[in-house]
Design a protein around this motif. Structure first.
Motif, short mmCIF file in Angstrom:
data_model
loop_
_atom_site.label_atom_id
_atom_site.label_comp_id
_atom_site.label_asym_id
_atom_site.label_seq_id
_atom_site.Cartn_x
_atom_site.Cartn_y
_atom_site.Cartn_z
N GLY A 12 -49.97 55.64 27.90
CA GLY A 12 -48.69 55.06 28.30
C GLY A 12 -48.95 54.12 29.46
N LEU A 13 -48.25 54.35 30.56
CA LEU A 13 -48.46 53.52 31.74
C LEU A 13 -49.86 53.70 32.32
N ASP A 14 -50.54 54.80 31.95
CA ASP A 14 -51.90 55.05 32.42
C ASP A 14 -52.94 54.20 31.70
N TRP A 39 -47.23 58.02 16.05
CA TRP A 39 -47.20 59.27 16.80
C TRP A 39 -47.36 58.97 18.28
N LEU A 40 -46.44 59.49 19.09
CA LEU A 40 -46.50 59.33 20.53
C LEU A 40 -47.01 60.62 21.14
N THR A 41 -48.17 60.53 21.80
CA THR A 41 -48.78 61.71 22.40
C THR A 41 -49.16 61.38 23.84
N GLY A 42 -49.49 62.39 24.61
CA GLY A 42 -49.87 62.16 25.99
C GLY A 42 -48.79 61.38 26.72
N GLU A 43 -49.21 60.42 27.53
CA GLU A 43 -48.26 59.66 28.34
C GLU A 43 -47.36 58.73 27.53
N SER A 44 -47.73 58.41 26.29
CA SER A 44 -46.85 57.57 25.48
C SER A 44 -45.59 58.33 25.05
#
Length: 120
Positions: A12-14, A39-44
């Motif tokens: 994501g922002l990371d 699929w959105l995983t982790g920071e996303s």
């Protein structure tokens, strides 16, 4: 049988460039008529919440909210169950059209004949 694409966004922002690449490829595939599951995983995972995609900006990139809207218009967007739980995100929190599902669903999607899986 049409070939389909499953894309897993892990940043994501990371990791803004990786994140944007996942959304860009998903939206481009949808525009090309390819069946897409993003699929959105982790920071996303945060981008499944109302207003969060609008906060993401990357120079020289299509706005994330436009890419997400494109995928939602003709594809599927899923948030990882564990990733959602770690962030205290529930089904009532996500934008319309986004579902929450776990690893068994992901494995089922990526092992379907004619499916290409990409991880960013």
């Amino acid at each position: 049988m049409a070939r389909s694409l499953v894309i897993k966004a892990t940043a994501g922002l990371d990791g803004p460039e990786r994140c944007n690449q996942a959304f860009t490829v998903a939206a481009a595939a949808v525009a090309s008529g390819v069946p897409v599951s993003l699929w959105l995983t982790g920071e996303s995972t945060w981008f499944a919440l109302p207003g969060r995609a609008e906060e993401f900006r990357l120079p020289h990139a299509t706005p994330l909210e436009d890419l997400l809207a494109a995928v939602l218009s003709a594809g599927r967007v899923t948030v990882c169950t564990q990733c959602a739980a770690r962030r205290e995100i529930g089904p009532d929190d996500v934008i319309p059209g986004v579902r929450i599902a776990g690893a068994p669903t992901f494995v089922e999607e990526i092992t379907t004949e004619g499916t290409q899986a990409l991880v960013y």
